[in-house]
Design an enzyme around this catalytic site. Structure first.
Site, PDB file in Angstrom:
ATOM      1  CG  ASP A 232      -4.976  -4.148  -4.310  1.00 44.89           C
ATOM      2  OD1 ASP A 232      -6.009  -3.657  -3.823  1.00 44.89           O
ATOM      3  OD2 ASP A 232      -3.831  -3.770  -4.008  1.00 44.89           O
TER       4      ASP A 232
ATOM      5  CG  HIS B 155      -1.311   2.393  -3.933  1.00 47.50           C
ATOM      6  ND1 HIS B 155      -1.694   2.126  -5.220  1.00 47.50           N
ATOM      7  CD2 HIS B 155      -1.717   1.332  -3.196  1.00 47.50           C
ATOM      8  CE1 HIS B 155      -2.298   0.951  -5.269  1.00 47.50           C
ATOM      9  NE2 HIS B 155      -2.321   0.446  -4.054  1.00 47.50           N
TER      10      HIS B 155
ATOM     11  CD  GLU C   9      -8.218   1.354   0.505  1.00 46.70           C
ATOM     12  OE1 GLU C   9      -8.556   1.322  -0.696  1.00 46.70           O
ATOM     13  OE2 GLU C   9      -7.168   1.909   0.892  1.00 46.70           O
ATOM     14  CG  HIS C  10      -6.772  -2.686   1.838  1.00 47.41           C
ATOM     15  ND1 HIS C  10      -6.203  -1.497   1.408  1.00 47.41           N
ATOM     16  CD2 HIS C  10      -7.507  -3.142   0.797  1.00 47.41           C
ATOM     17  CE1 HIS C  10      -6.566  -1.258   0.157  1.00 47.41           C
ATOM     18  NE2 HIS C  10      -7.365  -2.237  -0.238  1.00 47.41           N
TER      19      HIS C  10
ATOM     20  CD  GLN D  35      -2.657  -1.240  -0.169  1.00 48.52           C
ATOM     21  OE1 GLN D  35      -3.393  -0.365  -0.590  1.00 48.52           O
ATOM     22  NE2 GLN D  35      -2.384  -2.328  -0.888  1.00 48.52           N
TER      23      GLN D  35
ATOM     24  CG  HIS E 207     -49.816  14.819   3.771  1.00 45.17           C
ATOM     25  ND1 HIS E 207     -49.492  16.030   3.235  1.00 45.17           N
ATOM     26  CD2 HIS E 207     -48.787  13.980   3.474  1.00 45.17           C
ATOM     27  CE1 HIS E 207     -48.309  15.952   2.635  1.00 45.17           C
ATOM     28  NE2 HIS E 207     -47.860  14.715   2.750  1.00 45.17           N
TER      29      HIS E 207
END
Length: 433
Positions: free
Chosen positions: A366, A267, A332-333, A264, A425
């Protein structure tokens, strides 16, 4: 070479919570300057349509497009790109696509109907979106996995048309991305990018149809544009930098864990990699392995910056504490590299995806495990979900009353409407009594 030294935290320290929150506090990527530029681009595309797209494409992507038709790629171009790929890569992409499709098939939301005690029929109808836009980074970047992960769930959902936009700076297009578009069955590919592509998808131009939802990753300008057009169209999310948390008991090969953290960190410089363990020796071993393996990476400079500024090795009190820290991060992971990962999983409430056991690296998720890799970031796993088929399906409520059932509902609705001061109504309801 200067040793890689990720930040060390200890949950026993009185200042731990403040230190952890400071580590997680990543400044917004979208500046006021970017927002102003994006607003101007969107306004121009709305006003001038194709002419604005051509102008921005020539300006930002250094092209010489004269007519809007030059921006489109036909099916033959996508098929040619697919056929140009090495056979082993085609096989790998096909295997990944099959697994992503099989998983997505299990995600379909089902319709239902039932009859209540008064004969009223109630239910839920499911219909797919009509048209979806997929943004894919272009140029030398190659993210065929993102093409598959975004397009396949839309196709499984039954979306009528998937339109992919991909920039072509200097006219350069990546054949792997185009080949993946062919494999995923994308209906239309337009070679535009940036905020102008998002504006075109949201509002439409003379040649590009407006879509119902926009998905896919992009830079800060793309993220700002997606935020601006939300409401006109749906969007998947405003994604932040990638992140991973690993909880380890010290019995997994530290070299494996080092590379999992790097997966990661490579990235970008803002990505975040965190290891949590109640075993200090585990943290030491992984740090040593990180330094031993860093030189193996072509992107070692990015990894060094990411780990140095955003990475951390956290000593937890025990397993309950490790789970609590992870839940606060809401990553996230999340890898659970422990002997009994499912027992530890029961303590986890917030994570985009959980990778169970020593032989399940995040990298499988991934590319080819099957579940989607488009996941909530920046602690959004507390309230958000992975991308899936359900993101491309619409739920419509169904209500069908019998005369007898209407007589039961009328006084209930009427009385509540009276309390809200909504006379029409109340009268509408009581007319059926």
């Amino acid at each position: 070479m200067t040793p890689l030294q990720p930040q060390r935290l200890d949950s026993r320290d009185a200042a731990f919570n403040l230190q952890l929150d400071a580590l997680l506090d990543r400044a917004p990527e979208i500046s006021a300057e970017i927002t102003t530029v994006v607003d101007d681009i969107i306004a121009a595309v709305r006003r001038d349509g194709d002419a604005a797209l051509i102008g921005f494409t020539n300006q930002f992507d250094r092209r010489s497009v004269q007519q809007a038709g030059e921006l489109a790629l036909d099916a033959a171009a996508l098929e040619a790109a697919w056929n140009s790929l090495p056979a082993d890569l085609r096989d790998a992409l096909s295997a990944a696509a099959q697994r992503i499709t099989a998983y997505a098939e299990h995600q379909k939301i089902t319709a239902f109907e039932f009859t209540d005690a008064h004969g009223n029929r109630l239910g839920q109808r499911i219909t797919p979106m009509g048209r979806v836009g997929l943004y894919v980074p272009g140029g030398k970047a190659a993210y065929p996995s993102s093409v598959l992960m975004n397009a396949i769930p839309a196709k499984v959902a039954g979306v009528g048309e998937v339109v992919m936009v991909v920039p072509a700076p200097d006219g350069e297009l990546n054949p792997v991305v185009l080949g993946a578009a062919h494999l995923a069955g994308i209906d239309r590919v337009i070679t535009i990018g940036g905020a102008q592509a998002i504006a075109a998808l949201a509002y439409g131009t003379q040649t590009i149809p407006a879509v119902d939802k926009i998905v896919g990753p992009g830079n800060a300008y793309v993220a700002a544009a997606k935020r601006r057009v939300f409401g006109r169209v749906g969007i998947d999310s405003i994604a932040g930098p990638s992140e991973i948390v690993i909880i380890s008991d010290g019995n997994t090969d530290p070299r494996w864990l080092a590379m999992d953290l790097f997966s990661q960190a490579e990235h970008d410089e803002l990505a975040q990699s965190i290891l949590i363990s109640p075993d200090a020796a585990c943290l030491d071993a992984v740090e040593a392995a990180m330094n031993a393996r860093l030189s193996e990476l072509d992107r070692h400079a990015i990894v060094r910056a990411s780990v140095g500024h955003r990475g951390a090795l956290i000593l937890a009190k025990d397993w309950d504490d490790a789970a609590a820290i992870s839940n606060h991060i809401a990553p996230e992971h999340l890898e659970l590299a422990v002997d009994a990962p499912r027992a530890l999983m029961d303590k986890i409430r917030h994570a985009g995806a959980i990778f169970l056991g020593r032989h399940t690296p995040e990298a499988f998720g991934d590319y080819c495990a099957g579940p989607n890799h488009v996941l909530p970031t920046s602690r959004a796993a507390r309230f958000s979900n992975p991308l899936g088929v359900y993101e491309f399906q619409k739920r419509t409520s169904l209500i069908e009353c019998t005369p007898e059932g209407a007589k039961v509902l009328a006084p209930i609705a009427g009385r509540i409407a009276d309390a809200e001061g909504l006379g029409a109504h109340a009268a509408s309801a009581r007319d059926r009594s």
